[in-house]
Each structure stands twice: as structure tokens, then as C-alpha cells.
Design a protein around this motif. Sequence first.
Motif, PDB file in Angstrom:
ATOM      1  N   LEU A  27       0.839  -1.195   0.000  1.00 53.46           N
ATOM      2  CA  LEU A  27       0.000   0.000   0.000  1.00 53.46           C
ATOM      3  C   LEU A  27       0.874   1.245   0.000  1.00 53.46           C
ATOM      4  O   LEU A  27       1.656   1.461   0.917  1.00 53.46           O
ATOM      5  CB  LEU A  27      -0.924   0.005   1.220  1.00 53.46           C
ATOM      6  CG  LEU A  27      -1.880  -1.174   1.323  1.00 53.46           C
ATOM      7  CD1 LEU A  27      -2.710  -1.071   2.586  1.00 53.46           C
ATOM      8  CD2 LEU A  27      -2.781  -1.246   0.097  1.00 53.46           C
ATOM      9  N   THR A  33       4.260  -0.625   8.164  1.00 49.83           N
ATOM     10  CA  THR A  33       4.684  -1.844   7.466  1.00 49.83           C
ATOM     11  C   THR A  33       3.809  -2.193   6.266  1.00 49.83           C
ATOM     12  O   THR A  33       4.209  -3.003   5.439  1.00 49.83           O
ATOM     13  CB  THR A  33       4.712  -3.039   8.436  1.00 49.83           C
ATOM     14  OG1 THR A  33       3.408  -3.213   8.992  1.00 49.83           O
ATOM     15  CG2 THR A  33       5.720  -2.818   9.555  1.00 49.83           C
ATOM     16  N   CYS A  34       2.626  -1.609   6.157  1.00 51.59           N
ATOM     17  CA  CYS A  34       1.740  -1.918   5.026  1.00 51.59           C
ATOM     18  C   CYS A  34       2.312  -1.445   3.691  1.00 51.59           C
ATOM     19  O   CYS A  34       1.861  -1.877   2.639  1.00 51.59           O
ATOM     20  CB  CYS A  34       0.355  -1.318   5.236  1.00 51.59           C
ATOM     21  SG  CYS A  34      -0.556  -2.110   6.563  1.00 51.59           S
ATOM     22  N   GLU A  35       3.280  -0.542   3.741  1.00 52.03           N
ATOM     23  CA  GLU A  35       3.907  -0.071   2.499  1.00 52.03           C
ATOM     24  C   GLU A  35       4.877  -1.104   1.937  1.00 52.03           C
ATOM     25  O   GLU A  35       5.243  -1.035   0.773  1.00 52.03           O
ATOM     26  CB  GLU A  35       4.604   1.263   2.727  1.00 52.03           C
ATOM     27  CG  GLU A  35       3.630   2.393   2.926  1.00 52.03           C
ATOM     28  CD  GLU A  35       4.293   3.760   2.991  1.00 52.03           C
ATOM     29  OE1 GLU A  35       5.525   3.854   2.925  1.00 52.03           O
ATOM     30  OE2 GLU A  35       3.546   4.747   3.105  1.00 52.03           O
ATOM     31  N   HIS A  38       3.547  -7.466   1.296  1.00 50.46           N
ATOM     32  CA  HIS A  38       3.016  -8.433   2.258  1.00 50.46           C
ATOM     33  C   HIS A  38       1.789  -9.103   1.647  1.00 50.46           C
ATOM     34  O   HIS A  38       1.282  -8.674   0.612  1.00 50.46           O
ATOM     35  CB  HIS A  38       2.673  -7.752   3.592  1.00 50.46           C
ATOM     36  CG  HIS A  38       1.556  -6.754   3.494  1.00 50.46           C
ATOM     37  ND1 HIS A  38       1.728  -5.490   2.966  1.00 50.46           N
ATOM     38  CD2 HIS A  38       0.251  -6.839   3.857  1.00 50.46           C
ATOM     39  CE1 HIS A  38       0.571  -4.829   3.016  1.00 50.46           C
ATOM     40  NE2 HIS A  38      -0.335  -5.640   3.542  1.00 50.46           N
ATOM     41  N   HIS A  40      -2.032 -11.568   2.190  1.00 51.00           N
ATOM     42  CA  HIS A  40      -3.192 -11.917   3.005  1.00 51.00           C
ATOM     43  C   HIS A  40      -3.881 -13.135   2.406  1.00 51.00           C
ATOM     44  O   HIS A  40      -3.821 -13.369   1.193  1.00 51.00           O
ATOM     45  CB  HIS A  40      -4.227 -10.780   3.018  1.00 51.00           C
ATOM     46  CG  HIS A  40      -3.738  -9.509   3.611  1.00 51.00           C
ATOM     47  ND1 HIS A  40      -3.661  -9.293   4.963  1.00 51.00           N
ATOM     48  CD2 HIS A  40      -3.300  -8.364   3.021  1.00 51.00           C
ATOM     49  CE1 HIS A  40      -3.207  -8.071   5.181  1.00 51.00           C
ATOM     50  NE2 HIS A  40      -2.976  -7.484   4.020  1.00 51.00           N
ATOM     51  N   SER A  93      -5.702  -1.525  -1.881  1.00 49.45           N
ATOM     52  CA  SER A  93      -6.292  -1.652  -0.546  1.00 49.45           C
ATOM     53  C   SER A  93      -7.475  -2.621  -0.574  1.00 49.45           C
ATOM     54  O   SER A  93      -8.054  -2.898  -1.638  1.00 49.45           O
ATOM     55  CB  SER A  93      -6.779  -0.292  -0.061  1.00 49.45           C
ATOM     56  OG  SER A  93      -7.842   0.174  -0.889  1.00 49.45           O
ATOM     57  N   GLU A 123      -9.468  -9.049   5.297  1.00 50.57           N
ATOM     58  CA  GLU A 123      -8.036  -9.283   5.076  1.00 50.57           C
ATOM     59  C   GLU A 123      -7.428 -10.039   6.253  1.00 50.57           C
ATOM     60  O   GLU A 123      -6.314 -10.519   6.167  1.00 50.57           O
ATOM     61  CB  GLU A 123      -7.281  -8.004   4.787  1.00 50.57           C
ATOM     62  CG  GLU A 123      -7.178  -7.026   5.897  1.00 50.57           C
ATOM     63  CD  GLU A 123      -6.265  -5.861   5.529  1.00 50.57           C
ATOM     64  OE1 GLU A 123      -5.515  -5.448   6.413  1.00 50.57           O
ATOM     65  OE2 GLU A 123      -6.301  -5.377   4.390  1.00 50.57           O
TER      66      GLU A 123
END
Length: 136
Positions: A27, A33-35, A38, A40, A93, A123
Amino acid sequence: MAAKFHKAGGLVYEIAIKQSFSAAHALNEAGGTCEKLHGHNFTVEIFVSSHELNESGIVIDFRILKEWTDGVLKELDHKYLNEINFFKDFSSSSENIARFIYDRISERVTIHNLAVSKVTVWESEDARVTYNGKIQ
């Protein structure tokens, strides 16, 4: 004896299915850490509604809705979402994943005089988003 066609008047019938897919994304400008890349194991719930039942006394066969959903989820499953054309213009997202699925399923159901009520994307077990299309 043949099933009778039934119109619900002001009432709406709503059916739902639940399926899942796995994918990776990153993202942009989300912070933290979402950047980073990763993944799901997403769970998707698709709700389809109608004011009427068909000749068989149902909104639509669950099998058909599952087949349509399988086709859409194959576009996402085990993919890096940021590389899919739709997500080059929109963040990958969960909100936009729900919108992507909503739009794709809507293309199928509208020719059957049905509507997608909403799409919910989980998610994780405790984090979800719902896309309703138009705000009434």
C-alpha cells in the motif's frame, strides 16, 4: 408441481456466498509496514439481491454465483495485486479490492435483473471492509 414466480413487493431477497483467495500487495502512502510487500488470505462475501424470485423460486442458483466469483477471484489469486491493471490506477487496498470484485460481479448479475448489494473483503479475522456501490 412447478414453482410459482413470486414478487416481494417492497421487500428484497438477498443471497450471499463466501469464498477466499490469497494475494500480495503493497500500500502506497499508507504508513508503517503496510507499504512493504506483504500478503493476506482474503475472504470475500458477495451479496446479491432481487425484488423477485425466478421461475424456480430462487434469486439465482448459488452454483452460478460461485462460478462467476471463481472467475473474478482467479484474476486476483496468488497475484501481486499492484501489477494488475485496475490497481495501477487505484491503491490495492481492501477497499479497492472490494470495489474491483463488486464491479466485475455486477457486470454478470445485471443481465439477470439482479443487483450486487455489497461485497465484503476480510483481510484478516478481525479486519474487513464493505463496498456498497452507490450510497443511497
